[in-house]
Design a protein around this motif. Structure first.
Motif, PDB file in Angstrom:
ATOM      1  N   ALA A   1      71.863  20.699  36.148  1.00 24.30           N
ATOM      2  CA  ALA A   1      71.808  22.099  36.575  1.00 24.30           C
ATOM      3  C   ALA A   1      70.354  22.439  36.904  1.00 24.30           C
ATOM      4  O   ALA A   1      69.576  21.561  37.262  1.00 24.30           O
ATOM      5  CB  ALA A   1      72.385  23.025  35.502  1.00 24.30           C
ATOM      6  N   THR A   2      69.989  23.689  36.765  1.00 26.63           N
ATOM      7  CA  THR A   2      68.678  24.173  37.161  1.00 26.63           C
ATOM      8  C   THR A   2      68.119  25.115  36.100  1.00 26.63           C
ATOM      9  O   THR A   2      68.885  25.829  35.441  1.00 26.63           O
ATOM     10  CB  THR A   2      68.765  24.928  38.504  1.00 26.63           C
ATOM     11  OG1 THR A   2      67.542  25.629  38.747  1.00 26.63           O
ATOM     12  CG2 THR A   2      69.884  25.950  38.480  1.00 26.63           C
ATOM     13  N   PRO A   3      66.784  25.171  35.933  1.00 26.25           N
ATOM     14  CA  PRO A   3      66.192  26.142  35.007  1.00 26.25           C
ATOM     15  C   PRO A   3      66.409  27.591  35.441  1.00 26.25           C
ATOM     16  O   PRO A   3      66.093  28.512  34.681  1.00 26.25           O
ATOM     17  CB  PRO A   3      64.702  25.784  35.017  1.00 26.25           C
ATOM     18  CG  PRO A   3      64.649  24.354  35.445  1.00 26.25           C
ATOM     19  CD  PRO A   3      65.773  24.215  36.426  1.00 26.25           C
ATOM     20  N   SER A   4      66.930  27.794  36.650  1.00 20.69           N
ATOM     21  CA  SER A   4      67.289  29.153  37.058  1.00 20.69           C
ATOM     22  C   SER A   4      68.399  29.711  36.181  1.00 20.69           C
ATOM     23  O   SER A   4      68.609  30.923  36.126  1.00 20.69           O
ATOM     24  CB  SER A   4      67.744  29.171  38.525  1.00 20.69           C
ATOM     25  OG  SER A   4      66.686  28.803  39.383  1.00 20.69           O
ATOM     26  N   LEU A   5      69.121  28.820  35.511  1.00 24.45           N
ATOM     27  CA  LEU A   5      70.170  29.217  34.576  1.00 24.45           C
ATOM     28  C   LEU A   5      69.640  29.057  33.158  1.00 24.45           C
ATOM     29  O   LEU A   5      69.028  28.036  32.828  1.00 24.45           O
ATOM     30  CB  LEU A   5      71.413  28.348  34.771  1.00 24.45           C
ATOM     31  CG  LEU A   5      71.986  28.315  36.193  1.00 24.45           C
ATOM     32  CD1 LEU A   5      73.169  27.366  36.260  1.00 24.45           C
ATOM     33  CD2 LEU A   5      72.380  29.701  36.653  1.00 24.45           C
ATOM     34  N   ALA A   6      69.840  30.045  32.320  1.00 22.27           N
ATOM     35  CA  ALA A   6      69.266  30.042  30.975  1.00 22.27           C
ATOM     36  C   ALA A   6      70.176  29.359  29.964  1.00 22.27           C
ATOM     37  O   ALA A   6      71.397  29.357  30.096  1.00 22.27           O
ATOM     38  CB  ALA A   6      68.978  31.470  30.524  1.00 22.27           C
ATOM     39  N   ASP A   7      69.549  28.766  28.967  1.00 24.19           N
ATOM     40  CA  ASP A   7      70.240  28.275  27.779  1.00 24.19           C
ATOM     41  C   ASP A   7      69.996  29.281  26.658  1.00 24.19           C
ATOM     42  O   ASP A   7      68.910  29.863  26.573  1.00 24.19           O
ATOM     43  CB  ASP A   7      69.691  26.898  27.386  1.00 24.19           C
ATOM     44  CG  ASP A   7      70.416  26.316  26.181  1.00 24.19           C
ATOM     45  OD1 ASP A   7      70.066  26.708  25.035  1.00 24.19           O
ATOM     46  OD2 ASP A   7      71.320  25.492  26.363  1.00 24.19           O
ATOM     47  N   PRO A   8      70.972  29.515  25.778  1.00 27.67           N
ATOM     48  CA  PRO A   8      70.767  30.481  24.691  1.00 27.67           C
ATOM     49  C   PRO A   8      69.573  30.156  23.802  1.00 27.67           C
ATOM     50  O   PRO A   8      69.032  31.049  23.138  1.00 27.67           O
ATOM     51  CB  PRO A   8      72.081  30.391  23.898  1.00 27.67           C
ATOM     52  CG  PRO A   8      73.085  29.917  24.887  1.00 27.67           C
ATOM     53  CD  PRO A   8      72.352  28.992  25.798  1.00 27.67           C
ATOM     54  N   ARG A   9      69.127  28.904  23.803  1.00 23.26           N
ATOM     55  CA  ARG A   9      67.997  28.514  22.965  1.00 23.26           C
ATOM     56  C   ARG A   9      66.655  28.838  23.608  1.00 23.26           C
ATOM     57  O   ARG A   9      65.612  28.754  22.955  1.00 23.26           O
ATOM     58  CB  ARG A   9      68.070  27.015  22.651  1.00 23.26           C
ATOM     59  CG  ARG A   9      69.302  26.621  21.845  1.00 23.26           C
ATOM     60  CD  ARG A   9      69.598  25.132  21.989  1.00 23.26           C
ATOM     61  NE  ARG A   9      70.850  24.756  21.368  1.00 23.26           N
ATOM     62  CZ  ARG A   9      72.049  24.947  21.908  1.00 23.26           C
ATOM     63  NH1 ARG A   9      72.156  25.544  23.082  1.00 23.26           N
ATOM     64  NH2 ARG A   9      73.141  24.574  21.281  1.00 23.26           N
ATOM     65  N   ASP A  10      66.650  29.173  24.886  1.00 27.67           N
ATOM     66  CA  ASP A  10      65.410  29.573  25.543  1.00 27.67           C
ATOM     67  C   ASP A  10      64.867  30.856  24.933  1.00 27.67           C
ATOM     68  O   ASP A  10      65.629  31.718  24.479  1.00 27.67           O
ATOM     69  CB  ASP A  10      65.650  29.829  27.041  1.00 27.67           C
ATOM     70  CG  ASP A  10      65.988  28.573  27.816  1.00 27.67           C
ATOM     71  OD1 ASP A  10      65.636  27.464  27.355  1.00 27.67           O
ATOM     72  OD2 ASP A  10      66.598  28.709  28.895  1.00 27.67           O
ATOM     73  N   ARG A  11      63.554  30.998  24.975  1.00 26.32           N
ATOM     74  CA  ARG A  11      62.922  32.273  24.685  1.00 26.32           C
ATOM     75  C   ARG A  11      62.592  32.940  26.017  1.00 26.32           C
ATOM     76  O   ARG A  11      62.573  32.271  27.059  1.00 26.32           O
ATOM     77  CB  ARG A  11      61.633  32.058  23.879  1.00 26.32           C
ATOM     78  CG  ARG A  11      61.862  31.663  22.433  1.00 26.32           C
ATOM     79  CD  ARG A  11      60.538  31.446  21.735  1.00 26.32           C
ATOM     80  NE  ARG A  11      60.710  31.098  20.326  1.00 26.32           N
ATOM     81  CZ  ARG A  11      59.734  30.633  19.562  1.00 26.32           C
ATOM     82  NH1 ARG A  11      58.517  30.460  20.064  1.00 26.32           N
ATOM     83  NH2 ARG A  11      59.964  30.337  18.297  1.00 26.32           N
ATOM     84  N   PRO A  12      62.331  34.242  26.021  1.00 28.29           N
ATOM     85  CA  PRO A  12      61.938  34.898  27.269  1.00 28.29           C
ATOM     86  C   PRO A  12      60.783  34.143  27.938  1.00 28.29           C
ATOM     87  O   PRO A  12      59.799  33.795  27.278  1.00 28.29           O
ATOM     88  CB  PRO A  12      61.514  36.293  26.814  1.00 28.29           C
ATOM     89  CG  PRO A  12      62.335  36.532  25.587  1.00 28.29           C
ATOM     90  CD  PRO A  12      62.415  35.196  24.898  1.00 28.29           C
ATOM     91  N   HIS A  13      60.919  33.892  29.221  1.00 26.38           N
ATOM     92  CA  HIS A  13      59.952  33.049  29.921  1.00 26.38           C
ATOM     93  C   HIS A  13      59.863  33.520  31.363  1.00 26.38           C
ATOM     94  O   HIS A  13      60.844  34.004  31.939  1.00 26.38           O
ATOM     95  CB  HIS A  13      60.416  31.585  29.850  1.00 26.38           C
ATOM     96  CG  HIS A  13      59.396  30.584  30.243  1.00 26.38           C
ATOM     97  ND1 HIS A  13      59.213  30.182  31.543  1.00 26.38           N
ATOM     98  CD2 HIS A  13      58.487  29.896  29.513  1.00 26.38           C
ATOM     99  CE1 HIS A  13      58.243  29.283  31.592  1.00 26.38           C
ATOM    100  NE2 HIS A  13      57.783  29.085  30.367  1.00 26.38           N
TER     101      HIS A  13
END
Length: 212
Positions: free
Chosen positions: A107-119
């Motif tokens: 996939a792409t980092p354009s889509l978030a994972d719930p483990r991401d922090r605001p970035h």
């Protein structure tokens, strides 16, 4: 292990197939045009068929220990429709029907994972991708939702700038806002990461971002 590979004729898919064979796995590669996969190996079975053919997809998935999908959308702005999303749904349905649970994809980092922090990438990348590749972004979102909304044991690697440089063996992986993950990555290293997920449990039901 017995691994079924979709998108086997693409730039990453061909490398995935070769890596799997080098590691001694039994590989079933599903392709539309066999000539685009110029590999011969005693452990390789090439299945010719369209991913719109549910029966062909089920036959390819049946008996597999895992599925690796290197499918991705076209980046042409003129492309329309949800072909790749629909094909991914067909794969998921076939896996569920045959109780094949392990799915590894892209996939792409354009889509978030719930483990991401605001970035900052959460704000910039979706806007940029939506302007430049609106259909591709919609397809990637549809593909991802088809997998993450299922009961499959998935790992989806988020990539943003694949290159044709040689493999480096240096792979960063993690979640935005937590880990130092860049953007550029060789297709050979992407393939190596996907294959490594067959035995690596760190990113089960997760979407790590990866780079060199």
């Amino acid at each position: 292990m017995r691994i079924t590979v979709f998108g086997a004729t693409g730039g990453i898919g061909r490398l995935v197939v070769q890596q799997l064979l080098d590691d001694g796995h039994q590989v079933t590669a599903v392709v539309r045009t066999p000539a685009k996969l110029p590999l011969t190996h005693s452990h390789l079975t090439v299945v010719t068929g369209q991913l719109t053919d549910h029966q062909a997809v089920e036959q390819a998935v049946s008996g597999a220990d895992a599925v690796i999908s290197a499918l991705g959308p076209s980046l042409k702005r003129s492309t329309t429709g949800t072909q790749v999303t629909d094909r991914t749904r067909t794969i998921v349905q076939a896996m569920e029907a045959h109780k094949v649970t392990r799915f590894i994809g892209l996939a792409t980092p354009s889509l978030a994972d719930p483990r991401d922090r605001p970035h900052w990438e959460h704000k910039v990348l979706p806007v940029a991708a939506g302007l430049m590749f609106p259909n591709a972004l919609a397809e990637l979102q549809g593909m991802t939702e088809a997998v993450t909304g299922s009961g499959l044991d998935y790992t989806i690697a988020r990539i943003s700038n694949p290159t044709n440089k040689p493999a480096t063996g240096r792979i960063r992986s993690g979640f935005l806002g937590h880990d130092k993950v860049a953007s550029t990555m060789s297709r050979a290293d992407i393939a190596a990461f996907l294959v490594a997920q067959l035995t690596d449990s760190r990113y089960r039901r997760a979407m790590p971002a990866i780079s060199n």
